[in-house]
Design a protein around this motif. Structure first.
Motif, PDB file in Angstrom:
ATOM      1  N   VAL A 167      82.006  42.017 -28.331  1.00  0.00           N
ATOM      2  CA  VAL A 167      82.603  40.724 -27.963  1.00  0.00           C
ATOM      3  C   VAL A 167      81.587  39.880 -27.193  1.00  0.00           C
ATOM      4  CG1 VAL A 167      84.376  39.613 -26.540  1.00  0.00           C
ATOM      5  CG2 VAL A 167      84.979  41.564 -27.977  1.00  0.00           C
ATOM      6  N   LYS A 168      80.927  40.498 -26.226  1.00  0.00           N
ATOM      7  CA  LYS A 168      79.953  39.757 -25.417  1.00  0.00           C
ATOM      8  C   LYS A 168      78.789  39.258 -26.270  1.00  0.00           C
ATOM      9  CE  LYS A 168      80.620  41.335 -20.675  1.00  0.00           C
ATOM     10  NZ  LYS A 168      80.809  39.972 -20.152  1.00  0.00           N
ATOM     11  N   LYS A 169      78.353  40.122 -27.189  1.00  0.00           N
ATOM     12  CA  LYS A 169      77.237  39.755 -28.070  1.00  0.00           C
ATOM     13  C   LYS A 169      77.580  38.506 -28.878  1.00  0.00           C
ATOM     14  CE  LYS A 169      76.232  42.637 -31.409  1.00  0.00           C
ATOM     15  NZ  LYS A 169      75.815  43.880 -32.071  1.00  0.00           N
ATOM     16  N   ILE A 170      78.846  38.409 -29.291  1.00  0.00           N
ATOM     17  CA  ILE A 170      79.259  37.281 -30.134  1.00  0.00           C
ATOM     18  C   ILE A 170      79.615  36.051 -29.302  1.00  0.00           C
ATOM     19  CG2 ILE A 170      81.017  36.482 -31.763  1.00  0.00           C
ATOM     20  CD1 ILE A 170      81.188  39.505 -32.649  1.00  0.00           C
ATOM     21  N   LEU A 171      80.425  36.259 -28.253  1.00  0.00           N
ATOM     22  CA  LEU A 171      81.000  35.120 -27.535  1.00  0.00           C
ATOM     23  C   LEU A 171      80.179  34.679 -26.326  1.00  0.00           C
ATOM     24  CD1 LEU A 171      84.775  36.106 -27.664  1.00  0.00           C
ATOM     25  CD2 LEU A 171      83.494  34.638 -29.227  1.00  0.00           C
ATOM     26  N   ASP A 172      79.572  35.618 -25.627  1.00  0.00           N
ATOM     27  CA  ASP A 172      78.836  35.264 -24.414  1.00  0.00           C
ATOM     28  C   ASP A 172      77.332  35.268 -24.626  1.00  0.00           C
ATOM     29  OD1 ASP A 172      81.052  34.861 -22.914  1.00  0.00           O
ATOM     30  OD2 ASP A 172      81.126  36.859 -22.041  1.00  0.00           O
ATOM     31  N   ASN A 173      76.915  35.413 -25.881  1.00  0.00           N
ATOM     32  CA  ASN A 173      75.499  35.553 -26.199  1.00  0.00           C
ATOM     33  C   ASN A 173      74.655  34.421 -25.620  1.00  0.00           C
ATOM     34  OD1 ASN A 173      73.288  36.763 -27.552  1.00  0.00           O
ATOM     35  ND2 ASN A 173      73.451  35.248 -29.164  1.00  0.00           N
ATOM     36  N   LYS A 174      75.058  33.185 -25.892  1.00  0.00           N
ATOM     37  CA  LYS A 174      74.262  32.038 -25.464  1.00  0.00           C
ATOM     38  C   LYS A 174      74.217  31.925 -23.948  1.00  0.00           C
ATOM     39  CE  LYS A 174      74.654  29.228 -29.630  1.00  0.00           C
ATOM     40  NZ  LYS A 174      75.167  27.975 -30.209  1.00  0.00           N
ATOM     41  N   ARG A 175      75.376  32.126 -23.318  1.00  0.00           N
ATOM     42  CA  ARG A 175      75.409  32.036 -21.850  1.00  0.00           C
ATOM     43  C   ARG A 175      74.518  33.099 -21.211  1.00  0.00           C
ATOM     44  NH1 ARG A 175      77.920  34.779 -17.956  1.00  0.00           N
ATOM     45  NH2 ARG A 175      79.249  35.929 -19.397  1.00  0.00           N
ATOM     46  N   LEU A 176      74.635  34.335 -21.711  1.00  0.00           N
ATOM     47  CA  LEU A 176      73.856  35.434 -21.147  1.00  0.00           C
ATOM     48  C   LEU A 176      72.358  35.231 -21.365  1.00  0.00           C
ATOM     49  CD1 LEU A 176      76.168  38.386 -22.245  1.00  0.00           C
ATOM     50  CD2 LEU A 176      75.856  37.553 -19.918  1.00  0.00           C
ATOM     51  N   ILE A 177      72.001  34.761 -22.564  1.00  0.00           N
ATOM     52  CA  ILE A 177      70.585  34.496 -22.861  1.00  0.00           C
ATOM     53  C   ILE A 177      70.054  33.395 -21.945  1.00  0.00           C
ATOM     54  CG2 ILE A 177      69.023  33.478 -24.582  1.00  0.00           C
ATOM     55  CD1 ILE A 177      70.537  35.106 -26.699  1.00  0.00           C
ATOM     56  N   THR A 178      70.854  32.322 -21.759  1.00  0.00           N
ATOM     57  CA  THR A 178      70.450  31.220 -20.878  1.00  0.00           C
ATOM     58  C   THR A 178      70.212  31.717 -19.463  1.00  0.00           C
ATOM     59  OG1 THR A 178      71.654  29.600 -22.220  1.00  0.00           O
ATOM     60  CG2 THR A 178      71.137  28.967 -19.953  1.00  0.00           C
ATOM     61  N   GLU A 179      71.175  32.489 -18.947  1.00  0.00           N
ATOM     62  CA  GLU A 179      71.051  33.002 -17.582  1.00  0.00           C
ATOM     63  C   GLU A 179      69.822  33.898 -17.433  1.00  0.00           C
ATOM     64  OE1 GLU A 179      74.738  34.903 -16.638  1.00  0.00           O
ATOM     65  OE2 GLU A 179      75.870  33.026 -16.589  1.00  0.00           O
ATOM     66  N   LYS A 180      69.643  34.793 -18.389  1.00  0.00           N
ATOM     67  CA  LYS A 180      68.518  35.734 -18.345  1.00  0.00           C
ATOM     68  C   LYS A 180      67.188  34.990 -18.465  1.00  0.00           C
ATOM     69  CE  LYS A 180      66.595  39.910 -18.746  1.00  0.00           C
ATOM     70  NZ  LYS A 180      66.477  40.805 -17.603  1.00  0.00           N
ATOM     71  N   THR A 181      67.125  34.012 -19.372  1.00  0.00           N
ATOM     72  CA  THR A 181      65.892  33.235 -19.562  1.00  0.00           C
ATOM     73  C   THR A 181      65.549  32.454 -18.306  1.00  0.00           C
ATOM     74  OG1 THR A 181      66.294  33.043 -21.935  1.00  0.00           O
ATOM     75  CG2 THR A 181      64.802  31.433 -20.963  1.00  0.00           C
ATOM     76  N   ASN A 182      66.539  31.754 -17.743  1.00  0.00           N
ATOM     77  CA  ASN A 182      66.287  30.954 -16.543  1.00  0.00           C
ATOM     78  C   ASN A 182      65.816  31.823 -15.386  1.00  0.00           C
ATOM     79  OD1 ASN A 182      67.001  28.708 -17.959  1.00  0.00           O
ATOM     80  ND2 ASN A 182      69.010  28.450 -17.031  1.00  0.00           N
TER      81      ASN A 182
END
Length: 519
Positions: free
Chosen positions: A115-130
């Protein structure tokens, strides 16, 4: 956290109650149904962020339900769940563009991860990248305070590109402004580095220095020439390091990247100087003296790059390479198609040189055509246009054919480009060249601050038309503008991609060794 809604279809849905409760405790809203037909009715009536589908349901099967969902709602993510590990079921589900595939018995964390991979993917990637960039920001800035050598500068530039591409892929790009400021700071320091070292690189034989334009064929191409094994040397002009990184995943389908390195373009960072240096193996002053019949100076009419193959032949002769070589310059799509159609003719050569001018044409079109100006307003869009061109160009077809034949490729460019934003006033007579990033002429009028000036061009191994000829190079993101019609000139060229001066983007450029995956 945003509350996401999940539709879960399984004929044994009651047995999945613990998993549903687990997801609900994590903040997800779950709607359970017993069949594929009920799932379709729910999709008609309500909005869902993701659908879980059991593959083996009575009546309408999971795969049949999947087909109908994808037909009606192609962008709705679907996770297929099955007891079976049969390959054909997996292949059908993947072919129908599922987002994930889970095998029973299910594990709660396995479901949550999906679920996280599909739905929270962009948010998590943004947070991790920043967070990653913030942690690296200090390291990059601290590096400028050290006495960096050319290898360290190349590494800093590649690191900045890495973060630029990572941030560009995030949702809100909140760190892009900070990165832009850091790139500007890097360029300011890089200009000082070039001013301090460039002349020595050209004149001091025993100092440590980067590989330069006139050395790359001898160092990076000739050692790979083997009799009976054709080598392809492909030069895509104006290709920056960030553009290479965008093309790399496409090229990697056909080739293994054996070596990714960089070299420094000579000044001026233009086709007339840098690319002629590549093919001649000489610096411009030496070209003009040794081969006056091939060198076309600033004061002469005609194209500056019409003798590249002749320069190459002379360089091969100088290096005692008695080989069969071909040269093709592609400036129009039809020329590229003709090359693909006649590809087999190239296989009998030891060395095949292919120059692709399209990126150069694109960057100049970016200046001249309002439509292209709108399509490529910034670096991200410029990369996107480069990728789109490449994917639909005859060049990718050529590379596929080279890969099929097990060939080797050395891929590079002659210089990069920078998006210019700050005008710099200069005065010159009617014989002054038109390039926006460097000027060559006599009696040039300008303020010396923020440019790199050479009043003795011979020290930079550059020819001079008159005894008083000087070269002036724009630095960072500046561009030269004449005082007359100043506002029109500035508005017309500001924000366009130019080359000829000194910046990380123009000077530090990729040279890549590729091995066919069919070799």
């Amino acid at each position: 956290m945003q509350q996401y809604s999940i539709l879960w279809a399984d004929d044994e849905i009651d047995l999945l109650k613990p998993h549903i409760l687990f997801l609900e405790k994590k903040g997800y809203q779950v709607t359970p149904v017993n069949s594929g037909s009920d799932a379709l009715e729910e999709c008609e009536a309500n909005y869902y962020d993701v659908v879980f589908l059991d593959e083996n349901m009575p009546g309408m099967s999971g795969l049949e339900t999947l087909t109908q969902i994808k037909s009606a709602w192609p962008n709705l993510p679907v996770v297929m769940i099955t007891k079976s590990e049969e390959e054909h079921i997996m292949e059908e589900a993947i072919g129908a563009k599922i987002s994930d595939y889970l095998i029973k018995p299910l594990n709660p964390n396995q479901i949550l991860l999906s679920v996280k991979k599909i739905l929270d993917n962009k948010r998590l990637i943004t947070e991790k990248t920043n967070l990653g960039y913030q942690q690296d920001f200090r390291n990059i800035s601290m590096a400028y305070n050290e006495h960096m050598d050319y290898e360290e500068w190349a590494e800093v530039y590649k690191k900045l590109i890495y973060w630029e591409l990572e941030i560009d892929a995030t949702d809100n790009k909140s760190m892009s402004e900070v990165l832009e400021m850091q790139k500007d700071e890097a360029n300011s320091n890089f200009v000082k580095f070039i001013k301090d070292n460039y002349e020595d690189w050209l004149n001091e034989p025993n100092i440590d220095k980067p590989l330069l334009s006139h050395q790359i064929m001898k160092e990076k191409v000739f050692p790979y020439i083997e009799e009976g094994d054709p080598l392809f040397f492909i030069v895509i002009d104006n290709l920056r390091f960030d553009q290479w990184k965008i093309l790399e995943p496409i090229i990697s389908e056909y080739f293994t990247v054996e070596d990714e390195s960089s070299y420094f373009s000579i000044l001026p960072t233009t086709t007339a100087y840098a690319r002629n240096a590549i093919f001649s193996g000489l610096l411009p002053l030496e070209m003009s003296k040794r081969h006056p019949n091939l060198w076309v100076g600033e004061d002469q009419e005609g194209g500056k790059n019409n003798n590249e193959f002749e320069f190459l032949k002379e360089q091969l002769k100088r290096n005692r390479l008695n080989i069969k070589a071909s040269y093709n310059k592609i400036t129009q799509v039809q020329q590229g198609r003709n090359l693909v159609d006649n590809f087999n003719n190239l296989m009998s050569n030891d060395l095949n040189v292919i120059v692709y001018n399209f990126v150069d044409m694109l960057s100049h079109a970016r200046t001249d055509l309002e439509m292209i100006r709108e399509l490529a307003p910034d670096e991200s869009a410029y990369r996107s246009i480069t990728k789109s061109w490449f994917m639909h160009s005859p060049l990718i077809e050529t590379l596929r054919k080279i890969s099929e034949k097990g060939g080797r490729v050395i891929l590079t460019t002659d210089h990069g480009t920078i998006r210019v934003r700050h005008p710099f006033k200069i005065i010159g007579d009617r014989n002054t060249n038109t390039n926006l990033r460097y000027k060559q002429g006599k009696n040039l009028g300008f303020e010396e601050r923020d440019v790199y000036v050479s009043r003795k061009p011979e020290l930079l191994h550059l020819p001079k038309v008159n005894i008083s000829t000087a070269y002036v190079f724009a630095t960072e993101d500046r561009f030269f503008a004449y005082p007359n019609n100043y506002n029109y000139y500035v508005n017309y060229y500001k924000g366009t991609f130019q080359h000829g001066g000194i910046s990380l983007e123009e000077v530090i450029i990729p040279i890549i060794s590729l091995n066919s995956k069919n070799g």
